[in-house]
Design a protein around this motif. Structure first.
Motif, PDB file in Angstrom:
ATOM      1  N   ASN A   1       4.023  18.164   6.797  1.00  0.00           N
ATOM      2  CA  ASN A   1       4.694  17.951   5.520  1.00  0.00           C
ATOM      3  C   ASN A   1       4.399  16.524   5.071  1.00  0.00           C
ATOM      4  O   ASN A   1       4.414  15.601   5.877  1.00  0.00           O
ATOM      5  N   ALA A   2       4.127  16.359   3.784  1.00  0.00           N
ATOM      6  CA  ALA A   2       3.789  15.036   3.262  1.00  0.00           C
ATOM      7  C   ALA A   2       4.912  14.518   2.374  1.00  0.00           C
ATOM      8  O   ALA A   2       5.349  15.201   1.458  1.00  0.00           O
ATOM      9  N   THR A   3       5.381  13.302   2.671  1.00  0.00           N
ATOM     10  CA  THR A   3       6.329  12.621   1.801  1.00  0.00           C
ATOM     11  C   THR A   3       5.781  11.232   1.521  1.00  0.00           C
ATOM     12  O   THR A   3       5.171  10.606   2.383  1.00  0.00           O
ATOM     13  N   LYS A   4       5.971  10.771   0.309  1.00  0.00           N
ATOM     14  CA  LYS A   4       5.448   9.471  -0.090  1.00  0.00           C
ATOM     15  C   LYS A   4       6.141   8.354   0.688  1.00  0.00           C
ATOM     16  O   LYS A   4       7.340   8.413   0.935  1.00  0.00           O
ATOM     17  N   ARG A   5       5.366   7.330   1.049  1.00  0.00           N
ATOM     18  CA  ARG A   5       5.926   6.159   1.708  1.00  0.00           C
ATOM     19  C   ARG A   5       5.145   4.935   1.288  1.00  0.00           C
ATOM     20  O   ARG A   5       4.115   5.044   0.633  1.00  0.00           O
ATOM     21  N   LYS A   6       5.669   3.760   1.658  1.00  0.00           N
ATOM     22  CA  LYS A   6       5.055   2.502   1.225  1.00  0.00           C
ATOM     23  C   LYS A   6       5.000   1.535   2.403  1.00  0.00           C
ATOM     24  O   LYS A   6       5.937   1.425   3.172  1.00  0.00           O
ATOM     25  N   TRP A   7       3.856   0.850   2.539  1.00  0.00           N
ATOM     26  CA  TRP A   7       3.689  -0.196   3.555  1.00  0.00           C
ATOM     27  C   TRP A   7       3.802  -1.525   2.839  1.00  0.00           C
ATOM     28  O   TRP A   7       2.904  -1.924   2.077  1.00  0.00           O
ATOM     29  N   ASN A   8       4.907  -2.247   3.078  1.00  0.00           N
ATOM     30  CA  ASN A   8       5.110  -3.545   2.450  1.00  0.00           C
ATOM     31  C   ASN A   8       4.401  -4.648   3.229  1.00  0.00           C
ATOM     32  O   ASN A   8       4.114  -4.504   4.414  1.00  0.00           O
ATOM     33  N   LEU A   9       4.135  -5.740   2.544  1.00  0.00           N
ATOM     34  CA  LEU A   9       3.540  -6.908   3.178  1.00  0.00           C
ATOM     35  C   LEU A   9       4.596  -7.650   3.990  1.00  0.00           C
ATOM     36  O   LEU A   9       5.784  -7.584   3.695  1.00  0.00           O
ATOM     37  N   ASN A  10       4.135  -8.394   4.962  1.00  0.00           N
ATOM     38  CA  ASN A  10       5.004  -9.268   5.737  1.00  0.00           C
ATOM     39  C   ASN A  10       5.008 -10.625   5.035  1.00  0.00           C
ATOM     40  O   ASN A  10       4.246 -11.521   5.372  1.00  0.00           O
TER      41      ASN A  10
ATOM     42  N   LEU B   1       0.847  -1.193   0.000  1.00  0.00           N
ATOM     43  CA  LEU B   1       0.000   0.000   0.000  1.00  0.00           C
ATOM     44  C   LEU B   1       0.876   1.234   0.000  1.00  0.00           C
ATOM     45  O   LEU B   1       1.994   1.208   0.516  1.00  0.00           O
ATOM     46  N   SER B   2       0.381   2.330  -0.554  1.00  0.00           N
ATOM     47  CA  SER B   2       1.155   3.562  -0.554  1.00  0.00           C
ATOM     48  C   SER B   2       0.334   4.680   0.061  1.00  0.00           C
ATOM     49  O   SER B   2      -0.887   4.623   0.116  1.00  0.00           O
ATOM     50  N   GLY B   3       1.036   5.677   0.546  1.00  0.00           N
ATOM     51  CA  GLY B   3       0.379   6.819   1.165  1.00  0.00           C
ATOM     52  C   GLY B   3       1.410   7.877   1.509  1.00  0.00           C
ATOM     53  O   GLY B   3       2.500   7.893   0.946  1.00  0.00           O
ATOM     54  N   ASN B   4       1.039   8.731   2.448  1.00  0.00           N
ATOM     55  CA  ASN B   4       1.934   9.803   2.854  1.00  0.00           C
ATOM     56  C   ASN B   4       2.389   9.614   4.286  1.00  0.00           C
ATOM     57  O   ASN B   4       1.639   9.163   5.133  1.00  0.00           O
ATOM     58  N   SER B   5       3.646  10.000   4.521  1.00  0.00           N
ATOM     59  CA  SER B   5       4.170  10.083   5.873  1.00  0.00           C
ATOM     60  C   SER B   5       4.002  11.542   6.287  1.00  0.00           C
ATOM     61  O   SER B   5       4.411  12.441   5.547  1.00  0.00           O
ATOM     62  N   ARG B   6       3.371  11.777   7.420  1.00  0.00           N
ATOM     63  CA  ARG B   6       3.081  13.149   7.843  1.00  0.00           C
ATOM     64  C   ARG B   6       3.929  13.539   9.037  1.00  0.00           C
ATOM     65  O   ARG B   6       3.962  12.838  10.041  1.00  0.00           O
ATOM     66  N   SER B   7       4.597  14.685   8.943  1.00  0.00           N
ATOM     67  CA  SER B   7       5.372  15.203  10.066  1.00  0.00           C
ATOM     68  C   SER B   7       4.464  16.040  10.968  1.00  0.00           C
ATOM     69  O   SER B   7       3.288  16.243  10.677  1.00  0.00           O
TER      70      SER B   7
END
Length: 66
Positions: free
Chosen positions: A23-32, A13-19
């Motif tokens: 501030n929004a930077t793209k990030r990714k949640w990988n599967l286990n 899944l992808s989304g934003n990391s919020r400070s």
């Protein structure tokens, strides 16, 4: 087929990391992902990559070969 569950087809899944300043930077949640040996209807043994949640379901249905 990297980073995909071979049974369910689920991917990262992808989304934003919020400070704190929002501030929004793209990030990714990988599967286990886990490598697991599974037997099909014909009794043939093969190794697949499945997510931890799918592995839990397979164990519940007694489809895992250990």
């Amino acid at each position: 087929m990297a980073r995909k569950d071979m049974l369910t087809g689920k991917g990262p899944l992808s989304g934003n990391s919020r400070s704190h300043a929002l501030n929004a930077t793209k990030r990714k949640w990988n599967l286990n992902l886990q490598k697991v040996k599974v037997m099909d209807e014909n009794g043939q043994l093969f190794t697949i990559k499945v997510s931890a949640r799918t592995l839990r379901t397979l164990k519940k249905q007694n489809l895992i070969v250990e």
